[in-house]
Design a protein around this motif. Structure first.
Motif, PDB file in Angstrom:
ATOM      1  N   LYS A 279      -6.348   5.012   3.609  1.00  0.00           N
ATOM      2  CA  LYS A 279      -6.015   3.831   2.834  1.00  0.00           C
ATOM      3  C   LYS A 279      -4.661   3.959   2.152  1.00  0.00           C
ATOM      4  O   LYS A 279      -3.977   2.966   1.922  1.00  0.00           O
ATOM      5  CB  LYS A 279      -7.106   3.575   1.791  1.00  0.00           C
ATOM      6  N   GLN A 280      -4.277   5.196   1.818  1.00  0.00           N
ATOM      7  CA  GLN A 280      -2.971   5.460   1.237  1.00  0.00           C
ATOM      8  C   GLN A 280      -2.469   6.806   1.750  1.00  0.00           C
ATOM      9  O   GLN A 280      -3.258   7.703   2.031  1.00  0.00           O
ATOM     10  CB  GLN A 280      -3.031   5.502  -0.302  1.00  0.00           C
TER      11      GLN A 280
ATOM     12  N   THR B 167       0.850  -1.188   0.000  1.00  0.00           N
ATOM     13  CA  THR B 167       0.000   0.000   0.000  1.00  0.00           C
ATOM     14  C   THR B 167       0.883   1.234   0.000  1.00  0.00           C
ATOM     15  O   THR B 167       1.940   1.252   0.643  1.00  0.00           O
ATOM     16  CB  THR B 167      -0.904   0.023   1.246  1.00  0.00           C
TER      17      THR B 167
ATOM     18  N   GLU C 222      -8.624   8.453   1.381  1.00  0.00           N
ATOM     19  CA  GLU C 222      -9.575   7.766   2.249  1.00  0.00           C
ATOM     20  C   GLU C 222     -10.573   6.926   1.458  1.00  0.00           C
ATOM     21  O   GLU C 222     -11.637   6.569   1.971  1.00  0.00           O
ATOM     22  CB  GLU C 222     -10.315   8.793   3.107  1.00  0.00           C
ATOM     23  N   GLY C 223     -10.212   6.613   0.212  1.00  0.00           N
ATOM     24  CA  GLY C 223     -11.100   5.821  -0.627  1.00  0.00           C
ATOM     25  C   GLY C 223     -11.704   6.690  -1.710  1.00  0.00           C
ATOM     26  O   GLY C 223     -11.103   6.929  -2.750  1.00  0.00           O
TER      27      GLY C 223
END
Length: 443
Positions: free
Chosen positions: A346-347, A325, A366-367
Motif C-alpha cells: 500500500k505504501q 500514496t 502492507e496495511g
C-alpha cells in the motif's frame, strides 16, 4: 513506536511539538576463549591471537579486543592463551607444526611496531600497532599492516585489525571498527525522555550524544564518521543539529518555521539534504555546509522526505506522496524529472542505497504490517528481507553485507541486524530503541 512515514510524524510533531545464525554474544562470553584445543571446532576456523612485546605495553590490550571482535564475527573460535605452544616475537620464526598440533588455522601477532624489524616507527612512543596474520597450514604470513593508534587508546586500532583479518579470510571486511547511532526512549508515566547514543556494531561501548525531553530523530553520519546530523527541538521549534564527535561541539544548522528534519549527507560531506517546509509544503532542500547556501530540490504538491544519496553522489532516492500514496522516487541532482520506482504494498518508503549503489532497501507497508524489501536497480527484481510485523528505517552496514533496522514488538522499539544471507541478531534488547543509522568505516 510508530508505523507511519517519518514525514507524517514530522508533520504531527511540528503541529503539536511532541507526541538466524549470527547471534549476539554476551559481553562476558566474548572475553573468554571457548576451548583450549580447537580440534573439535571443525566447522569454524580456529585462531590464536598473540600479543607481542611487554605485558605492560599500552598496546597489550589489543589482543583481547581483537580476539573478542573475531568471536563476535561468528565465524571463528579462539585458542585459549594456556594452549599457546610458544610466545613468538618479531625476531624468532613461528613454529607452525606446534600450532597446527593445537588445531590452530591462523595465528595473529599484534604489538608495538617499534620492535618489528624493518618497520618504520613514528615518534618515540609506540604509536603504531603492527599486525601480522599467518596461515598455519600453509606456513606463511598472509597479511602485514601497521595501524595508527589514536591518543584515545588502542581500541580503534585493534578493531581495525580484526576487520582486516575478517576481510583477508572471508573476502568481506568486518564491522568491528564501525558504530551504530540510535535513539533510546524512556517512559516515566506519561512523559518521555529521549537519548541519542552510539555503540559499536555489537551493542557495546555506548556513548550518549544528546538528551532531551522532546523527540530526537533521524541521526545521520557524515561520510568521514566524525559528525552526526540529527533532528530535534528547541523551545518547541524543530531544528537540525550537527554534533562534532571529536570535540563535542554542537551547531544548530537550521530552525525555520515549520518542519526541519530528515538530514542526509552527500557522499563528499559537503552538502546536507533536508526536509524543510517553512510553514507550508514539506520539500527537499540542499544546504551547502561551507557557505550555508540553500537549494530548493523538489516543489511538487505533497510531502517529500527521507533522502538517501547514491554512493557516487549523482542522484538521490526519496519518499513522496505526490501521487496520493507514499512511493519511492529517484532524481538526478543535476536536474531532470523524478522517476518513480515500482510500487510495492500500500505504501513504499524509507529508501536506503546499498554501498555499491546497485540496490535500495525500502519499507513496504502492507496495511497492518510493514516489512523490509530490497529493490535490485539493474533488473528491477524485488525480494523481502524481513518478516515484520512492523519494520522500518533500514540502514546498510558499510560492507553491504547486512543492515540494521527498527522494529516494533510488544509496543517497544527494537533494533535488529539482518545479514543479506538471512541471519539475524538483536541490538540493545533491553531498551526501547529506534531510528538506527550505521556509520561508515573510520579509516
Amino acid at each position: 513506536m510508530r508505523r507511519a512515514l517519518t514525514l507524517v510524524i514530522l508533520l504531527a510533531l511540528a503541529a503539536c511539538r511532541s507526541t538466524a545464525t549470527l547471534q549476539a554474544m554476551p559481553a562476558a562470553a566474548a572475553t573468554a576463549a571457548p576451548a583450549v584445543h580447537c580440534a573439535s571446532a571443525a566447522a569454524s576456523r580456529c585462531i590464536a591471537v598473540v600479543a607481542v612485546g611487554k605485558p605492560d605495553s599500552p598496546l597489550a590490550d589489543a589482543r583481547a579486543i581483537t580476539g573478542r571482535d573475531l568471536l563476535h564475527a561468528g565465524r571463528f573460535v579462539l585458542l585459549d592463551t594456556q594452549g599457546f605452544p610458544q610466545k613468538p616475537d618479531w625476531t624468532q620464526p613461528i613454529r607452525y607444526a606446534d600450532w597446527q598440533a593445537q588445531g590452530v588455522d591462523y595465528l595473529v601477532l599484534e604489538g608495538a611496531a617499534d620492535s618489528a624489524p624493518g618497520v618504520q616507527t613514528v615518534g618515540a612512543q609506540a604509536s603504531t600497532l603492527h599486525l601480522r596474520l599467518a596461515d598455519v597450514r600453509q606456513q606463511k604470513i598472509i597479511l602485514i599492516d601497521n595501524l595508527p593508534v589514536p591518543q584515545a587508546g588502542v581500541a580503534r586500532a585493534a578493531h581495525q585489525a580484526s576487520d582486516l583479518i575478517v576481510q583477508q579470510l572471508t573476502g568481506v571486511r568486518g564491522l568491528a571498527a564501525t558504530s551504530i547511532a540510535y535513539v533510546a526512549v524512556t517512559q516515566a508515566g506519561r512523559a518521555s525522555s529521549y537519548r541519542l547514543a552510539i555503540s559499536d556494531a555489537y551493542g557495546d561501548d555506548e556513548k550518549v550524544i544528546a538528551e532531551s525531553q522532546e523527540p530526537l530523530m533521524s541521526p545521520a553520519w557524515s561520510p568521514d564518521g566524525h559528525r552526526l546530523a540529527y533532528g530535534g527541538y528547541e523551545g518547541g521549534r524543530s531544528a537540525v543539529y550537527l554534533r562534532d564527535l571529536d570535540s563535542g561541539k554542537l551547531t544548530r544548522l537550521v530552525s525555520e518555521k515549520g518542519i526541519n528534519g530528515a538530514p542526509a549527507w552527500s557522499p563528499d560531506g559537503k552538502t546536507l539534504a533536508l526536509t524543510l517546509s517553512f510553514g507550508h509544503n514539506p520539500d527537499i532542500w540542499f544546504i551547502e555546509l561551507a557557505s550555508g547556501a540553500r537549494r530548493h530540490i523538489t516543489s511538487d504538491p505533497g510531502i517529500e522526505t527521507e533522502v538517501s544519496w547514491s554512493p557516487d553522489g549523482k542522484r538521490i532516492a526519496f519518499t513522496s506522496d505526490r501521487g496520493g500514496t507514499a512511493r519511492v522516487y529517484t532524481l538526478a541532482i543535476d536536474g531532470g524529472a523524478a522517476h518513480q520506482l515500482p510500487a510495492y504494498g500500500k505504501q513504499t518508503s524509507n529508501p536506503s542505497f546499498s554501498p555499491d549503489g546497485k540496490s535500495l532497501a525500502v519499507v513496504v507497508d502492507e496495511g497492518r504490517d510493514s516489512r523490509l524489501g530490497l529493490i535490485h536497480l539493474d533488473g528491477g527484481a524485488f525480494e523481502f528481507l524481513s518478516s515484520g510485523p512492523r519494520d522500518e528505517k533500514p540502514s546498510f552496514a558499510p560492507n553491504g553485507a547486512m543492515l540494521v533496522y527498527a522494529a516494533e514488538d510488544e509496543r517497544r522499539g527494537q533494533l535488529k541486524i539482518r545479514a543479506l544471507d538471512g541471519s539475524l541478531r538483536q541490538l540493545h534488547p533491553e531498551e526501547d530503541v529506534r531510528e538506527p543509522a550505521w556509520s561508515p568505516y573510520l579509516n
